[in-house]
Structure formats: C-alpha cells, structure tokens
Motif scaffolding. Structure first.
Motif, PDB file in Angstrom:
ATOM      1  N   LEU A 170       0.833  -1.209   0.000  1.00 30.79           N
ATOM      2  CA  LEU A 170       0.000   0.000   0.000  1.00 30.79           C
ATOM      3  C   LEU A 170       0.866   1.258   0.000  1.00 30.79           C
ATOM      4  O   LEU A 170       0.471   2.293  -0.539  1.00 30.79           O
ATOM      5  N   ASP A 171       2.067   1.168   0.580  1.00 26.72           N
ATOM      6  CA  ASP A 171       3.001   2.296   0.525  1.00 26.72           C
ATOM      7  C   ASP A 171       3.448   2.552  -0.909  1.00 26.72           C
ATOM      8  O   ASP A 171       3.526   3.700  -1.358  1.00 26.72           O
ATOM      9  N   LEU A 172       3.733   1.478  -1.652  1.00 30.28           N
ATOM     10  CA  LEU A 172       4.142   1.625  -3.043  1.00 30.28           C
ATOM     11  C   LEU A 172       3.044   2.292  -3.869  1.00 30.28           C
ATOM     12  O   LEU A 172       3.306   3.225  -4.644  1.00 30.28           O
ATOM     13  N   TYR A 173       1.792   1.845  -3.713  1.00 29.16           N
ATOM     14  CA  TYR A 173       0.703   2.427  -4.502  1.00 29.16           C
ATOM     15  C   TYR A 173       0.409   3.868  -4.088  1.00 29.16           C
ATOM     16  O   TYR A 173       0.013   4.684  -4.916  1.00 29.16           O
ATOM     17  N   ALA A 174       0.624   4.189  -2.828  1.00 35.54           N
ATOM     18  CA  ALA A 174       0.461   5.580  -2.402  1.00 35.54           C
ATOM     19  C   ALA A 174       1.503   6.468  -3.087  1.00 35.54           C
ATOM     20  O   ALA A 174       1.200   7.585  -3.517  1.00 35.54           O
ATOM     21  N   GLN A 175       2.740   5.964  -3.199  1.00 32.83           N
ATOM     22  CA  GLN A 175       3.775   6.720  -3.902  1.00 32.83           C
ATOM     23  C   GLN A 175       3.440   6.871  -5.385  1.00 32.83           C
ATOM     24  O   GLN A 175       3.622   7.949  -5.967  1.00 32.83           O
ATOM     25  N   LEU A 176       2.963   5.787  -6.000  1.00 30.82           N
ATOM     26  CA  LEU A 176       2.596   5.852  -7.419  1.00 30.82           C
ATOM     27  C   LEU A 176       1.473   6.856  -7.650  1.00 30.82           C
ATOM     28  O   LEU A 176       1.478   7.587  -8.641  1.00 30.82           O
ATOM     29  N   GLU A 177       0.527   6.903  -6.742  1.00 29.79           N
ATOM     30  CA  GLU A 177      -0.586   7.840  -6.886  1.00 29.79           C
ATOM     31  C   GLU A 177      -0.103   9.285  -6.754  1.00 29.79           C
ATOM     32  O   GLU A 177      -0.577  10.175  -7.459  1.00 29.79           O
ATOM     33  N   ARG A 178       0.864   9.500  -5.863  1.00 23.92           N
ATOM     34  CA  ARG A 178       1.402  10.858  -5.733  1.00 23.92           C
ATOM     35  C   ARG A 178       2.199  11.263  -6.976  1.00 23.92           C
ATOM     36  O   ARG A 178       2.149  12.422  -7.398  1.00 23.92           O
ATOM     37  N   GLN A 179       2.906  10.314  -7.563  1.00 22.48           N
ATOM     38  CA  GLN A 179       3.727  10.609  -8.725  1.00 22.48           C
ATOM     39  C   GLN A 179       2.894  10.839  -9.982  1.00 22.48           C
ATOM     40  O   GLN A 179       3.148  11.758 -10.753  1.00 22.48           O
ATOM     41  N   ASN A 180       1.904   9.970 -10.183  1.00 27.64           N
ATOM     42  CA  ASN A 180       1.122  10.015 -11.422  1.00 27.64           C
ATOM     43  C   ASN A 180      -0.320   9.619 -11.113  1.00 27.64           C
ATOM     44  O   ASN A 180      -0.714   8.479 -11.346  1.00 27.64           O
ATOM     45  N   PRO A 181      -1.125  10.521 -10.591  1.00 27.49           N
ATOM     46  CA  PRO A 181      -2.489  10.173 -10.172  1.00 27.49           C
ATOM     47  C   PRO A 181      -3.316   9.602 -11.317  1.00 27.49           C
ATOM     48  O   PRO A 181      -3.265  10.097 -12.443  1.00 27.49           O
ATOM     49  N   SER A 182      -4.047   8.540 -11.010  1.00 26.47           N
ATOM     50  CA  SER A 182      -4.932   7.948 -12.009  1.00 26.47           C
ATOM     51  C   SER A 182      -6.044   7.186 -11.305  1.00 26.47           C
ATOM     52  O   SER A 182      -5.890   6.772 -10.144  1.00 26.47           O
ATOM     53  N   TRP A 183      -7.143   6.984 -12.001  1.00 26.23           N
ATOM     54  CA  TRP A 183      -8.267   6.227 -11.439  1.00 26.23           C
ATOM     55  C   TRP A 183      -7.829   4.808 -11.089  1.00 26.23           C
ATOM     56  O   TRP A 183      -8.148   4.295 -10.013  1.00 26.23           O
ATOM     57  N   GLU A 184      -7.065   4.175 -11.984  1.00 24.47           N
ATOM     58  CA  GLU A 184      -6.640   2.793 -11.751  1.00 24.47           C
ATOM     59  C   GLU A 184      -5.775   2.674 -10.496  1.00 24.47           C
ATOM     60  O   GLU A 184      -5.972   1.781  -9.664  1.00 24.47           O
ATOM     61  N   THR A 185      -4.816   3.592 -10.337  1.00 17.82           N
ATOM     62  CA  THR A 185      -3.935   3.537  -9.170  1.00 17.82           C
ATOM     63  C   THR A 185      -4.722   3.764  -7.889  1.00 17.82           C
ATOM     64  O   THR A 185      -4.485   3.099  -6.871  1.00 17.82           O
ATOM     65  N   ARG A 186      -5.674   4.687  -7.914  1.00 16.86           N
ATOM     66  CA  ARG A 186      -6.492   4.920  -6.715  1.00 16.86           C
ATOM     67  C   ARG A 186      -7.298   3.683  -6.351  1.00 16.86           C
ATOM     68  O   ARG A 186      -7.450   3.353  -5.170  1.00 16.86           O
TER      69      ARG A 186
END
Length: 266
Positions: free
Chosen positions: A36-52
C-alpha cells in the motif's frame, strides 16, 4: 491438511490470502515491501483512477492481513513503522553475501552506467523513463554508455504498461539486455550504478549488491528507501534529472570521487 506443518510462512503480501485457511497454525507474513506504501507513492507521482482503485484494495487487504497473521516480517525499520495492528512485527533486514559480490580486480569501462530493474515492475519502467528523458541527453553527449538489464520478457512488459509508460528504446549509447543469470560481470564493467526510482517500497537489493561490488551509486531518495545510508558519503543523491547527470559527470571527471564512495559504503 496434507503436510501437517507446525508453522506456515506466507511469502509476499499476496499470499496472505491463505492466512484464514491456516486455522490455529502460527503464520508469518513476509513483507518484502509494504504494497500500500508503493501504490500511495505511485498515486502521488502520477495520479490515475486505476492507481487509486488499486490503492484502496491494498489498503483493505494488507491491513487486514497484518491483523490476521501471527507475525509480520518487515525488511526495514521504516517498513516496521508503517505496519499497524499486527500482533508482532520483526525486522529482518535484507543483505548480500559478500563472498560472491566483491570489488573486481580490474578497472571499469570508462563512463559506463548500469541500470538493473525488471520491466515486470512498473516503478522500474517509470524510473528508466525519468532517467532517459531528463538525465541521459547530457550523458550521451559526454560519451557515456547506459547498460540496462530489464529481466525476462522486457518487450511483453513494455507493451503491457504502454498506456502508463513509454520508453525511447533502442537509441545510441543504450545497451538493453533481458534476463541475466549472473549480474556480477555487469557490475564489474560499470563505472557507476544508478537507481533513479520515483516510487519504491521495501529495500533495494541492487543497492546492496552495488556497494558490495565496490561501485559508486547515484540514486533518488526512493532508490535507497529503508537503507540507512548517508548521501554524499555512501552514495550520491540526485532529486532531478539535471542533478543525476551532474552527479554522474562528476564521477567520470573526478577519478578519486568513486573511490571515496566505495571505501565509505557499509
């Protein structure tokens, strides 16, 4: 039921799916990274519906897993602090066997840069794109070579993630390899090892390998997550593309600098 074990080790977060089936047996969940930490970082870097959506699912699944297992094994103190609600958490830090990973007896190839990262892992593709777009032009103009080891089936994963990341490969000065059984010869030839990650969880074993091989390292903050390293002493920190290029050019132009980093690295 078949094997009647005394204890069950659940290797990687996804395998926590089986924790409820273990009944009263003790269970250890090995968290190579906090997903969940990795996906939180990905969302901060490149927000998207899929990542959320993925982040929301991992928040529910992973936090429940921590509560269900007997013990969680984390790779760093940083990860341990994120794990909440577990009955027990133990830190088992990653390491590298020093006998096979040793500084080579011969000097590296001049201006040769090494990037190791399986294209199956989206953050590695994001890292390489960042480096190629923002740092590589200045290094290519200075005569550098970039050696990329991309793991098994790199073309498959480039196609799989093409809606998220596109890479300008091949191009002059870039050497691309797929799976390599023994990475030590690649480390030996490298004048510097890079970790330009924008998002990373757990601890990065290739950083440990590079230090054991006596290599100068240039990394973003994410590339050394969980490793208690001192920037400027153990490695060179670069938080932007131009800073990455400048750090590598410094290593190429100042032969004593890589030696300083190599001696100081733990």
């Amino acid at each position: 039921r078949r094997y009647c074990p005394a204890l069950v080790q659940l290797e990687f977060t996804q395998m926590a799916l089986y924790a409820p089936d273990c009944g009263a047996l003790p269970t250890i969940l090995v968290e190579h990274d906090v997903t969940l930490d990795l996906y939180a970082q990905l969302e901060r870097q490149n927000p998207s519906w899929e990542t959320r959506q993925q982040l929301a699912r991992w928040e529910t699944f992973e936090r429940r897993a921590w509560r269900e297992v007997s013990c969680v094994a984390a790779m760093s103190e940083q990860d341990r602090r994120m794990i909440e609600g577990a009955r027990a958490v133990e830190v088992l830090e990653n390491g590298v066997a020093l006998q096979p990973y040793r500084p080579p007896p011969r000097p590296p190839d001049p201006r040769r840069i090494l990037f190791i990262g399986s294209f199956a892992h989206l953050p590695n593709l994001m890292a390489l794109r960042f480096f190629l777009e923002q740092a590589w032009p200045a290094l290519r103009a200075a005569g550098a070579t970039l050696h990329v080891i991309a793991g098994a089936r790199p073309d498959h994963y480039r196609e799989l993630y093409r809606d998220r990341v596109t890479l300008d490969l091949p191009q002059p000065g870039v050497e691309l390899e797929a799976f390599v059984a023994d990475v030590r010869p690649a480390y030996e030839r490298a004048a510097a090892v890079i970790a330009p990650l924008l998002a990373s969880a757990g601890t990065n074993i290739k950083i440990l390998e590079a230090m054991a091989m006596g290599k100068a390292i240039v990394s973003t903050p994410a590339g050394v997550n969980g490793l208690e390293l001192e920037p400027g002493a153990d490695y060179l920190l670069a938080e932007s593309g131009p800073a990455f290029a400048a750090a590598l050019l410094e290593l190429f132009q100042n032969p004593s600098r890589p030696a300083e980093l190599e001696r100081h690295a733990p």
